[in-house]
Design an enzyme around this catalytic site. Sequence first.
Site, PDB file in Angstrom:
ATOM      1  N   ASP A  65      -6.166  14.941  28.456  1.00 20.32           N
ATOM      2  CA  ASP A  65      -6.188  13.684  29.826  1.00 20.32           C
ATOM      3  C   ASP A  65      -4.878  13.547  28.874  1.00 20.32           C
ATOM      4  O   ASP A  65      -4.401  12.717  28.031  1.00 20.32           O
ATOM      5  CB  ASP A  65      -6.721  12.970  28.466  1.00 20.32           C
ATOM      6  CG  ASP A  65      -7.342  11.859  29.686  1.00 20.32           C
ATOM      7  OD1 ASP A  65      -7.896  11.155  30.841  1.00 20.32           O
ATOM      8  OD2 ASP A  65      -5.828  10.597  29.050  1.00 20.32           O
ATOM      9  N   TYR A  90       2.880   7.844  29.972  1.00 18.71           N
ATOM     10  CA  TYR A  90       3.025   8.386  28.756  1.00 18.71           C
ATOM     11  C   TYR A  90       4.309   9.214  28.187  1.00 18.71           C
ATOM     12  O   TYR A  90       4.702   9.117  26.766  1.00 18.71           O
ATOM     13  CB  TYR A  90       2.215   9.405  28.186  1.00 18.71           C
ATOM     14  CG  TYR A  90       0.438   8.840  28.202  1.00 18.71           C
ATOM     15  CD1 TYR A  90       0.156   6.802  27.994  1.00 18.71           C
ATOM     16  CD2 TYR A  90      -0.310   9.991  28.210  1.00 18.71           C
ATOM     17  CE1 TYR A  90      -0.752   7.437  28.593  1.00 18.71           C
ATOM     18  CE2 TYR A  90      -1.954   9.880  28.356  1.00 18.71           C
ATOM     19  CZ  TYR A  90      -1.793   8.294  28.567  1.00 18.71           C
ATOM     20  OH  TYR A  90      -3.702   7.149  28.148  1.00 18.71           O
ATOM     21  N   LYS A 109      -2.352  10.043  35.013  1.00 18.85           N
ATOM     22  CA  LYS A 109      -3.466   9.250  36.289  1.00 18.85           C
ATOM     23  C   LYS A 109      -2.105   8.123  37.072  1.00 18.85           C
ATOM     24  O   LYS A 109      -0.776   8.306  36.727  1.00 18.85           O
ATOM     25  CB  LYS A 109      -2.928   7.681  34.980  1.00 18.85           C
ATOM     26  CG  LYS A 109      -4.246   8.704  33.720  1.00 18.85           C
ATOM     27  CD  LYS A 109      -4.246   7.507  32.279  1.00 18.85           C
ATOM     28  CE  LYS A 109      -5.099   8.375  31.693  1.00 18.85           C
ATOM     29  NZ  LYS A 109      -5.070   9.029  30.798  1.00 18.85           N
ATOM     30  N   HIS A 119      -4.443   4.368  37.052  1.00 16.73           N
ATOM     31  CA  HIS A 119      -4.467   3.740  35.529  1.00 16.73           C
ATOM     32  C   HIS A 119      -4.713   2.022  34.842  1.00 16.73           C
ATOM     33  O   HIS A 119      -5.365   2.459  33.795  1.00 16.73           O
ATOM     34  CB  HIS A 119      -2.816   3.945  34.758  1.00 16.73           C
ATOM     35  CG  HIS A 119      -2.846   4.535  33.460  1.00 16.73           C
ATOM     36  ND1 HIS A 119      -1.919   4.957  32.656  1.00 16.73           N
ATOM     37  CD2 HIS A 119      -3.531   4.243  32.170  1.00 16.73           C
ATOM     38  CE1 HIS A 119      -1.929   5.305  31.889  1.00 16.73           C
ATOM     39  NE2 HIS A 119      -3.129   4.066  31.371  1.00 16.73           N
TER      40      HIS A 119
END
Length: 322
Positions: free
Chosen positions: A51, A56, A85, A118
């Site tokens: 994931d 990130y 996402k 997201h």
Amino acid sequence: MALSSSHRVTMNDGNTIPVLGLGTYGPRSVPKSEGEMATKVAIEAGYRHIDGAFLYENEKEVGQAIQAKIADGTVTREEIFYTGKLWNTYHRPELVRPALEETLKNLQLDYIDLYIIHTPMSFKPGKEKIPMDENNKVISDSVDLRDTWEAMEKCKDAGLVKSIGVSNFNRRQLEMILNKPGLKYKPVCNQVECHPYLNQSKLLEFCKSNDIVLVAYSALGSHREAHDQNSPLVLEDPVLGAIAKKHNRTPAQVALRYQIQRGVVVLAKSFTEKRIKENFQVFDFQLTPEDMKAIDGLNKNLRYLIFKQFQDIPNYPFNDEY
């Protein structure tokens, strides 16, 4: 041991998702290279569900790890399930596919298995992931999420992604998508914070009734910078500790097993090799109905992640009970 077919669940579009995944979010203090290391260790340990997210800022490193494990014969591309996402600055329909294409480029992949919105909050497009005005307030954008969803559907039709879903949506926001005129594909999942102190039982019931998989992040609680440092820690709960001792397991293993037995797909995040491997050892024991009831009883509706800086943004999803 890789995940067998029995460790996957079928989503409403017919595709399957492994019930246990590796979360790759790391705080700024963690070097991006740690994401590459953790992903390699996880794949070697048997994880097949990774994931990730554009936010990130480690998609390239995670992608390198996936490519390395495909190249050395540990896995095939088809065995890996990758979730990406769509970030808040890309909600305008014309920005959705370019955002996905950037993720694909970062990962060096032709497609990803799951692409999810997201959060339901839309931010002003631009280079800044969290655009701020002169008063240090986040600048929102006015986007109808149903239009965003249509653009997601087009990405699925184009073969860039196999399944599409959402994250951090409450019941009302899910209903807005489900009741959209001309809906082509239902969201396959809703990824939300979920752990013994926030068991999301009402949202889980709603999702199950609509054939939507609930995916749990922060399933072991959270040490992130986003939460109140005085909050109690899930893994230090004496009830969880007693159940872990009874089964000769760690509290983390019990917290993960709890979600799997409730029909929740669960993400485990760690950058420690020992814990990554430990967290995968959840398929060879069973919690009793009494154990499950005791863990259910720990619910406090405690959110670790409430993102106070976003509370004035339209579609802020964390005010509703579910």
